[in-house]
Design an enzyme around this catalytic site. Sequence first.
Site, PDB file in Angstrom:
ATOM      1  N   CYS A 107       0.858  -1.038   0.164  1.00  0.00           N
ATOM      2  CA  CYS A 107       0.133  -0.213  -0.177  1.00  0.00           C
ATOM      3  C   CYS A 107       0.779   1.236   0.103  1.00  0.00           C
ATOM      4  O   CYS A 107       2.164   1.081   0.155  1.00  0.00           O
ATOM      5  CB  CYS A 107      -1.004  -0.023   1.000  1.00  0.00           C
ATOM      6  SG  CYS A 107       0.106   0.074   2.759  1.00  0.00           S
TER       7      CYS A 107
ATOM      8  N   CYS B 154       3.136   1.916   3.014  1.00  0.00           N
ATOM      9  CA  CYS B 154       4.148   0.874   2.941  1.00  0.00           C
ATOM     10  C   CYS B 154       5.433   1.385   2.235  1.00  0.00           C
ATOM     11  O   CYS B 154       6.577   1.458   2.522  1.00  0.00           O
ATOM     12  CB  CYS B 154       4.082  -0.679   2.494  1.00  0.00           C
ATOM     13  SG  CYS B 154       2.528  -1.016   3.343  1.00  0.00           S
TER      14      CYS B 154
END
Lengths: 80, 343
Positions: A10, A13
Amino acid sequence: MNIKVLGTGCARCKSLEQATRSAVKEMGIEVEIEKEEDIVKIMGYGVMHTPALVINEKIALSGRVPSVAELKEVITKYLS
Amino acid sequence: MDKSLNLKRNIWLPLLILPLWYLVYRYLQTMSDWLIDTAFNMKPGQHLTEALRFFIFEVPKVLMLLALIIFFVGIIRSYFSAENTRKMLEGKSTFAGNVLASLLGIVTPFCSCSAIPLFLGFVESGVPLGVTFSFLIAAPMINEVAVVLLFGLFGWKVALIYVVTGLLIAIIAGYIIGRLKLEHWVQDWVYKTKLGKSAEEEEKLKISERLRFGYEAVREIVGKVWIYVIIGIAVGAGAHGYIPQDFMASLMGSSNWYSVPLSILIGVPLYSNAAGIVPIVSVLIEKGASLGTSLAFMMAVIGLSLPEMIILKKVLKLPLILTFIGIVASGIMIVGYLFNFIF
Protein backbone atom coordinates in the site's frame (compact mmCIF):
# COMPACT_ATOMS: atom_id res chain seq x y z
CA MET A 1 22.71 -5.91 9.68
CA ASN A 2 19.43 -6.31 7.92
CA ILE A 3 16.30 -4.17 7.70
CA LYS A 4 12.99 -5.40 6.38
CA VAL A 5 10.00 -3.27 5.50
CA LEU A 6 6.83 -5.34 5.91
CA GLY A 7 3.79 -4.34 3.94
CA THR A 8 1.38 -5.62 1.35
CA GLY A 9 2.17 -2.88 -1.12
CA CYS A 10 0.00 0.00 0.00
CA ALA A 11 0.97 3.65 -0.24
CA ARG A 12 2.05 3.94 3.38
CA CYS A 13 4.29 0.89 3.03
CA LYS A 14 6.04 2.54 0.12
CA SER A 15 6.56 5.75 2.04
CA LEU A 16 8.04 3.80 4.95
CA GLU A 17 10.44 2.07 2.58
CA GLN A 18 11.46 5.40 1.08
CA ALA A 19 11.92 7.03 4.47
CA THR A 20 14.01 4.06 5.64
CA ARG A 21 16.23 4.29 2.59
CA SER A 22 16.81 8.01 3.13
CA ALA A 23 17.49 7.47 6.83
CA VAL A 24 20.07 4.77 6.11
CA LYS A 25 21.66 6.89 3.41
CA GLU A 26 21.92 9.90 5.71
CA MET A 27 23.46 7.72 8.42
CA GLY A 28 25.97 6.45 5.91
CA ILE A 29 25.82 2.85 7.12
CA GLU A 30 26.04 -0.39 5.22
CA VAL A 31 22.66 -2.08 5.49
CA GLU A 32 20.64 -4.45 3.44
CA ILE A 33 17.05 -3.25 3.02
CA GLU A 34 14.43 -5.74 1.91
CA LYS A 35 10.76 -5.39 1.17
CA GLU A 36 8.58 -8.21 2.47
CA GLU A 37 5.20 -8.36 0.74
CA ASP A 38 4.22 -11.96 1.42
CA ILE A 39 1.35 -11.84 3.89
CA VAL A 40 2.12 -15.25 5.39
CA LYS A 41 5.69 -14.18 6.16
CA ILE A 42 4.46 -10.86 7.53
CA MET A 43 2.12 -12.73 9.86
CA GLY A 44 5.10 -14.85 10.89
CA TYR A 45 6.48 -11.78 12.61
CA GLY A 46 3.24 -11.37 14.51
CA VAL A 47 2.65 -7.97 12.95
CA MET A 48 -0.97 -6.93 12.65
CA HIS A 49 -0.44 -3.42 11.56
CA THR A 50 1.40 -2.72 8.37
CA PRO A 51 3.65 -1.07 7.45
CA ALA A 52 6.17 -2.43 9.92
CA LEU A 53 9.91 -2.21 10.22
CA VAL A 54 11.98 -5.23 11.24
CA ILE A 55 15.60 -4.64 12.18
CA ASN A 56 17.76 -7.71 12.68
CA GLU A 57 14.61 -9.84 12.91
CA LYS A 58 13.14 -7.68 15.69
CA ILE A 59 10.04 -5.56 15.20
CA ALA A 60 11.08 -1.96 15.59
CA LEU A 61 7.95 -0.21 14.42
CA SER A 62 4.49 -1.09 13.25
CA GLY A 63 1.46 0.73 11.93
CA ARG A 64 3.03 4.08 11.31
CA VAL A 65 5.36 6.06 9.12
CA PRO A 66 7.65 8.16 11.29
CA SER A 67 9.83 11.02 10.09
CA VAL A 68 13.31 10.29 8.74
CA ALA A 69 14.80 11.87 11.88
CA GLU A 70 12.88 9.47 14.13
CA LEU A 71 13.75 6.54 11.91
CA LYS A 72 17.42 7.34 12.41
CA GLU A 73 16.90 7.24 16.18
CA VAL A 74 15.10 3.92 15.91
CA ILE A 75 17.74 2.37 13.69
CA THR A 76 20.50 3.56 16.00
CA LYS A 77 18.67 2.08 18.98
CA TYR A 78 18.25 -1.31 17.38
CA LEU A 79 21.80 -1.35 16.07
CA SER A 80 23.31 -1.22 19.51
CA MET B 1 19.16 18.34 17.41
CA ASP B 2 19.16 17.36 21.06
CA LYS B 3 16.41 14.82 21.58
CA SER B 4 15.11 16.07 24.93
CA LEU B 5 14.95 19.61 23.55
CA ASN B 6 12.96 18.30 20.64
CA LEU B 7 10.50 16.54 22.93
CA LYS B 8 10.06 19.59 25.15
CA ARG B 9 9.16 21.60 22.10
CA ASN B 10 6.41 19.06 21.39
CA ILE B 11 4.77 20.07 24.64
CA TRP B 12 4.86 23.85 24.55
CA LEU B 13 4.15 24.20 20.86
CA PRO B 14 0.45 23.23 21.13
CA LEU B 15 0.03 25.63 24.03
CA LEU B 16 1.09 28.40 21.65
CA ILE B 17 -0.81 27.18 18.62
CA LEU B 18 -4.16 26.46 20.30
CA PRO B 19 -5.05 30.09 21.23
CA LEU B 20 -3.95 31.22 17.79
CA TRP B 21 -6.09 28.49 16.22
CA TYR B 22 -9.06 29.61 18.26
CA LEU B 23 -8.66 33.28 17.29
CA VAL B 24 -8.42 32.54 13.59
CA TYR B 25 -11.35 30.12 13.72
CA ARG B 26 -13.47 32.58 15.66
CA TYR B 27 -12.99 35.37 13.13
CA LEU B 28 -12.90 33.25 9.99
CA GLN B 29 -16.37 34.30 8.87
CA THR B 30 -15.56 37.99 9.43
CA MET B 31 -12.29 37.65 7.56
CA SER B 32 -13.77 35.82 4.58
CA ASP B 33 -16.64 38.31 4.38
CA TRP B 34 -14.15 41.16 4.46
CA LEU B 35 -12.12 39.53 1.70
CA ILE B 36 -15.17 39.11 -0.53
CA ASP B 37 -17.02 42.36 0.20
CA THR B 38 -14.19 44.81 0.75
CA ALA B 39 -10.95 43.46 -0.69
CA PHE B 40 -12.45 41.94 -3.84
CA ASN B 41 -15.34 44.40 -3.77
CA MET B 42 -17.83 41.85 -5.14
CA LYS B 43 -21.58 42.40 -5.34
CA PRO B 44 -23.35 40.42 -2.63
CA GLY B 45 -26.16 38.11 -3.74
CA GLN B 46 -24.68 37.19 -7.09
CA HIS B 47 -23.97 33.53 -7.86
CA LEU B 48 -20.22 33.96 -8.27
CA THR B 49 -19.91 36.04 -5.10
CA GLU B 50 -21.82 33.54 -2.98
CA ALA B 51 -19.98 30.55 -4.47
CA LEU B 52 -16.64 32.19 -3.73
CA ARG B 53 -17.75 33.23 -0.26
CA PHE B 54 -18.74 29.63 0.50
CA PHE B 55 -15.39 28.35 -0.79
CA ILE B 56 -13.18 30.90 0.97
CA PHE B 57 -14.92 30.29 4.29
CA GLU B 58 -15.40 26.52 4.20
CA VAL B 59 -11.95 25.42 3.02
CA PRO B 60 -9.93 26.94 5.89
CA LYS B 61 -12.70 26.06 8.36
CA VAL B 62 -12.77 22.38 7.46
CA LEU B 63 -8.98 22.09 7.22
CA MET B 64 -8.54 23.75 10.62
CA LEU B 65 -11.13 21.48 12.22
CA LEU B 66 -9.47 18.48 10.62
CA ALA B 67 -6.00 19.41 11.87
CA LEU B 68 -7.25 20.01 15.41
CA ILE B 69 -9.34 16.85 15.72
CA ILE B 70 -6.79 14.62 14.04
CA PHE B 71 -4.12 15.91 16.39
CA PHE B 72 -6.16 14.76 19.39
CA VAL B 73 -7.27 11.54 17.70
CA GLY B 74 -3.59 10.80 17.02
CA ILE B 75 -2.83 11.18 20.72
CA ILE B 76 -5.81 9.06 21.78
CA ARG B 77 -4.82 6.36 19.30
CA SER B 78 -1.36 6.10 20.82
CA TYR B 79 -3.15 4.43 23.76
CA PHE B 80 -4.78 1.83 21.51
CA SER B 81 -2.74 -0.61 19.46
CA ALA B 82 -4.07 -3.40 17.29
CA GLU B 83 -2.36 -5.85 19.66
CA ASN B 84 -4.19 -4.50 22.70
CA THR B 85 -7.49 -4.46 20.85
CA ARG B 86 -7.00 -8.08 19.92
CA LYS B 87 -6.19 -9.03 23.49
CA MET B 88 -9.35 -7.31 24.67
CA LEU B 89 -11.47 -9.17 22.12
CA GLU B 90 -10.00 -12.64 22.61
CA GLY B 91 -12.57 -15.10 23.85
CA LYS B 92 -15.30 -12.47 24.07
CA SER B 93 -18.78 -13.86 23.67
CA THR B 94 -20.96 -12.69 20.82
CA PHE B 95 -22.95 -9.51 21.17
CA ALA B 96 -20.83 -8.07 24.00
CA GLY B 97 -17.87 -8.80 21.75
CA ASN B 98 -19.62 -7.18 18.79
CA VAL B 99 -20.33 -4.03 20.77
CA LEU B 100 -16.78 -3.81 22.08
CA ALA B 101 -15.28 -4.52 18.66
CA SER B 102 -17.35 -1.80 17.01
CA LEU B 103 -16.33 0.74 19.65
CA LEU B 104 -12.69 -0.27 19.39
CA GLY B 105 -13.00 0.03 15.62
CA ILE B 106 -13.39 3.78 16.08
CA VAL B 107 -10.29 4.32 18.18
CA THR B 108 -7.88 1.68 16.91
CA PRO B 109 -5.62 2.98 14.16
CA PHE B 110 -6.77 1.46 10.88
CA CYS B 111 -6.18 1.79 7.19
CA SER B 112 -7.73 -0.42 4.57
CA CYS B 113 -4.28 -1.67 3.56
CA SER B 114 -3.82 -3.25 6.98
CA ALA B 115 -7.23 -4.96 6.87
CA ILE B 116 -5.67 -8.33 5.97
CA PRO B 117 -3.04 -8.60 8.71
CA LEU B 118 -5.63 -7.36 11.19
CA PHE B 119 -8.18 -9.91 10.04
CA LEU B 120 -5.62 -12.73 10.24
CA GLY B 121 -4.33 -11.55 13.60
CA PHE B 122 -7.83 -11.43 15.05
CA VAL B 123 -9.20 -14.67 13.63
CA GLU B 124 -6.13 -16.73 14.42
CA SER B 125 -5.91 -15.64 18.01
CA GLY B 126 -9.47 -16.79 18.56
CA VAL B 127 -11.52 -13.65 18.09
CA PRO B 128 -14.86 -14.90 16.69
CA LEU B 129 -15.52 -14.20 13.00
CA GLY B 130 -18.61 -12.06 13.68
CA VAL B 131 -16.75 -9.95 16.23
CA THR B 132 -13.92 -9.45 13.73
CA PHE B 133 -16.45 -8.27 11.17
CA SER B 134 -17.95 -5.76 13.59
CA PHE B 135 -14.48 -4.29 13.84
CA LEU B 136 -13.92 -4.35 10.09
CA ILE B 137 -17.20 -2.55 9.44
CA ALA B 138 -16.84 0.14 12.12
CA ALA B 139 -13.18 0.97 11.53
CA PRO B 140 -13.41 2.40 8.02
CA MET B 141 -16.99 3.71 8.24
CA ILE B 142 -16.60 5.74 11.42
CA ASN B 143 -13.34 7.52 10.84
CA GLU B 144 -12.26 10.89 12.14
CA VAL B 145 -12.18 12.54 8.72
CA ALA B 146 -15.82 11.66 8.06
CA VAL B 147 -16.92 12.79 11.51
CA VAL B 148 -15.05 16.11 11.31
CA LEU B 149 -16.45 16.92 7.89
CA LEU B 150 -19.98 16.02 8.94
CA PHE B 151 -19.59 18.18 12.02
CA GLY B 152 -18.11 21.08 10.05
CA LEU B 153 -20.64 21.07 7.22
CA PHE B 154 -23.81 19.67 8.83
CA GLY B 155 -23.46 20.34 12.54
CA TRP B 156 -23.10 18.02 15.51
CA LYS B 157 -26.54 16.40 15.23
CA VAL B 158 -25.91 14.82 11.84
CA ALA B 159 -22.38 13.83 12.89
CA LEU B 160 -23.81 12.10 15.96
CA ILE B 161 -26.54 10.37 13.96
CA TYR B 162 -23.91 9.10 11.55
CA VAL B 163 -21.70 7.72 14.33
CA VAL B 164 -24.56 6.08 16.26
CA THR B 165 -26.22 4.47 13.25
CA GLY B 166 -22.82 3.40 11.90
CA LEU B 167 -22.10 1.71 15.24
CA LEU B 168 -25.47 -0.04 15.21
CA ILE B 169 -24.87 -1.36 11.71
CA ALA B 170 -21.42 -2.65 12.69
CA ILE B 171 -22.75 -4.35 15.84
CA ILE B 172 -25.79 -5.94 14.24
CA ALA B 173 -24.17 -6.95 10.95
CA GLY B 174 -21.24 -8.52 12.84
CA TYR B 175 -23.65 -10.31 15.14
CA ILE B 176 -25.62 -11.75 12.24
CA ILE B 177 -22.47 -12.88 10.42
CA GLY B 178 -21.34 -14.56 13.63
CA ARG B 179 -24.71 -16.29 14.02
CA LEU B 180 -24.64 -17.61 10.45
CA LYS B 181 -21.45 -19.57 11.22
CA LEU B 182 -19.68 -18.84 7.97
CA GLU B 183 -16.18 -19.93 9.00
CA HIS B 184 -16.07 -22.40 6.08
CA TRP B 185 -16.22 -19.43 3.72
CA VAL B 186 -12.92 -18.10 5.01
CA GLN B 187 -10.05 -19.04 2.67
CA ASP B 188 -8.62 -22.38 3.77
CA TRP B 189 -5.07 -21.19 4.32
CA VAL B 190 -6.15 -18.63 6.90
CA TYR B 191 -6.67 -21.06 9.76
CA LYS B 192 -3.49 -22.91 8.83
CA THR B 193 -1.23 -19.89 9.02
CA LYS B 194 0.78 -19.70 12.16
CA LEU B 195 0.71 -16.34 13.81
CA GLY B 196 4.19 -15.44 14.98
CA LYS B 197 4.60 -14.44 18.55
CA SER B 198 4.64 -10.70 18.56
CA ALA B 199 8.15 -9.69 19.48
CA GLU B 200 7.22 -6.06 19.70
CA GLU B 201 7.78 -4.77 23.16
CA GLU B 202 5.12 -2.50 24.56
CA GLU B 203 6.98 0.42 25.92
CA LYS B 204 5.50 3.08 28.11
CA LEU B 205 5.33 6.28 26.11
CA LYS B 206 5.99 9.69 27.55
CA ILE B 207 3.35 12.32 27.01
CA SER B 208 5.69 14.26 24.75
CA GLU B 209 6.04 11.20 22.54
CA ARG B 210 2.27 10.83 22.38
CA LEU B 211 2.09 14.44 21.23
CA ARG B 212 4.51 13.50 18.50
CA PHE B 213 2.00 10.84 17.39
CA GLY B 214 -0.54 13.65 17.17
CA TYR B 215 1.70 15.73 14.90
CA GLU B 216 2.47 12.71 12.78
CA ALA B 217 -1.21 11.95 12.32
CA VAL B 218 -1.92 15.54 11.26
CA ARG B 219 0.96 15.54 8.81
CA GLU B 220 -0.02 12.20 7.34
CA ILE B 221 -3.81 12.52 7.17
CA VAL B 222 -4.20 16.22 6.39
CA GLY B 223 -1.28 15.86 3.96
CA LYS B 224 -3.28 13.18 2.18
CA VAL B 225 -6.84 14.56 2.22
CA TRP B 226 -6.40 18.35 1.84
CA ILE B 227 -6.67 18.13 -1.92
CA TYR B 228 -9.96 16.19 -1.69
CA VAL B 229 -11.32 18.73 0.75
CA ILE B 230 -10.53 21.56 -1.66
CA ILE B 231 -11.94 19.75 -4.69
CA GLY B 232 -15.03 18.62 -2.78
CA ILE B 233 -15.75 22.12 -1.48
CA ALA B 234 -15.01 23.66 -4.89
CA VAL B 235 -17.59 21.35 -6.50
CA GLY B 236 -19.91 22.14 -3.62
CA ALA B 237 -19.35 25.90 -4.03
CA GLY B 238 -20.02 25.69 -7.75
CA ALA B 239 -23.25 23.81 -7.22
CA HIS B 240 -24.14 26.07 -4.30
CA GLY B 241 -24.41 29.12 -6.51
CA TYR B 242 -25.46 27.65 -9.81
CA ILE B 243 -27.65 24.58 -9.49
CA PRO B 244 -31.30 25.48 -8.90
CA GLN B 245 -32.96 24.68 -5.58
CA ASP B 246 -34.88 21.40 -5.47
CA PHE B 247 -32.78 20.07 -8.34
CA MET B 248 -32.17 16.85 -6.41
CA ALA B 249 -35.62 16.66 -4.84
CA SER B 250 -37.13 14.35 -7.45
CA LEU B 251 -34.17 11.97 -7.59
CA MET B 252 -32.96 11.92 -3.99
CA GLY B 253 -35.95 13.31 -2.10
CA SER B 254 -37.70 11.28 0.57
CA SER B 255 -40.90 10.99 -1.45
CA ASN B 256 -39.04 8.86 -3.95
CA TRP B 257 -39.17 5.28 -2.63
CA TYR B 258 -36.26 3.93 -4.67
CA SER B 259 -33.89 6.80 -3.84
CA VAL B 260 -32.29 4.89 -0.95
CA PRO B 261 -31.37 1.63 -2.72
CA LEU B 262 -30.36 3.61 -5.81
CA SER B 263 -27.96 5.80 -3.85
CA ILE B 264 -26.43 2.70 -2.23
CA LEU B 265 -26.00 1.04 -5.64
CA ILE B 266 -24.23 4.14 -6.88
CA GLY B 267 -22.29 4.57 -3.64
CA VAL B 268 -20.60 1.17 -3.31
CA PRO B 269 -18.49 1.21 -6.49
CA LEU B 270 -17.79 4.92 -6.04
CA TYR B 271 -14.47 5.06 -4.31
CA SER B 272 -13.81 8.30 -2.57
CA ASN B 273 -12.70 9.17 0.89
CA ALA B 274 -14.89 11.08 3.29
CA ALA B 275 -13.03 14.31 2.60
CA GLY B 276 -14.19 14.38 -0.99
CA ILE B 277 -17.72 13.07 -0.63
CA VAL B 278 -19.12 14.92 2.38
CA PRO B 279 -18.90 18.46 0.89
CA ILE B 280 -20.69 17.21 -2.22
CA VAL B 281 -23.40 15.55 -0.16
CA SER B 282 -23.88 18.77 1.79
CA VAL B 283 -24.85 20.40 -1.51
CA LEU B 284 -27.13 17.50 -2.47
CA ILE B 285 -29.03 18.08 0.76
CA GLU B 286 -29.23 21.79 0.11
CA LYS B 287 -30.68 21.04 -3.31
CA GLY B 288 -33.46 18.89 -1.97
CA ALA B 289 -31.95 15.45 -1.29
CA SER B 290 -33.35 14.00 1.90
CA LEU B 291 -31.23 13.29 4.98
CA GLY B 292 -31.86 9.54 4.98
CA THR B 293 -30.93 9.10 1.34
CA SER B 294 -27.82 11.24 1.77
CA LEU B 295 -26.75 9.33 4.90
CA ALA B 296 -27.19 6.04 3.05
CA PHE B 297 -25.17 7.35 0.13
CA MET B 298 -22.28 8.50 2.34
CA MET B 299 -22.22 5.27 4.34
CA ALA B 300 -22.13 3.23 1.15
CA VAL B 301 -19.28 5.28 -0.29
CA ILE B 302 -17.19 5.43 2.88
CA GLY B 303 -18.02 2.13 4.56
CA LEU B 304 -18.29 -0.26 1.64
CA SER B 305 -15.48 0.27 -0.79
CA LEU B 306 -14.74 -1.97 -3.73
CA PRO B 307 -10.93 -1.85 -3.37
CA GLU B 308 -11.26 -3.08 0.21
CA MET B 309 -13.46 -5.97 -0.93
CA ILE B 310 -10.82 -6.92 -3.48
CA ILE B 311 -8.18 -6.87 -0.74
CA LEU B 312 -10.43 -9.03 1.48
CA LYS B 313 -10.79 -11.55 -1.34
CA LYS B 314 -7.38 -12.87 -0.29
CA VAL B 315 -8.77 -14.11 3.01
CA LEU B 316 -12.50 -14.54 2.34
CA LYS B 317 -14.27 -16.66 -0.23
CA LEU B 318 -16.63 -14.85 -2.58
CA PRO B 319 -19.91 -15.95 -0.91
CA LEU B 320 -18.73 -14.50 2.39
CA ILE B 321 -17.79 -11.19 0.78
CA LEU B 322 -21.19 -11.03 -0.90
CA THR B 323 -22.96 -11.90 2.36
CA PHE B 324 -20.94 -9.22 4.09
CA ILE B 325 -21.82 -6.59 1.46
CA GLY B 326 -25.45 -7.71 1.49
CA ILE B 327 -25.88 -7.46 5.25
CA VAL B 328 -24.11 -4.12 5.56
CA ALA B 329 -26.00 -2.69 2.58
CA SER B 330 -29.30 -3.82 4.12
CA GLY B 331 -28.32 -2.10 7.35
CA ILE B 332 -27.53 1.10 5.48
CA MET B 333 -30.82 0.82 3.63
CA ILE B 334 -32.78 0.55 6.88
CA VAL B 335 -30.96 3.62 8.21
CA GLY B 336 -31.81 5.50 5.02
CA TYR B 337 -35.52 4.66 5.11
CA LEU B 338 -35.71 5.29 8.84
CA PHE B 339 -34.37 8.83 8.55
CA ASN B 340 -36.46 9.58 5.49
CA PHE B 341 -39.45 8.46 7.52
CA ILE B 342 -38.59 10.49 10.63
CA PHE B 343 -37.66 13.75 8.90
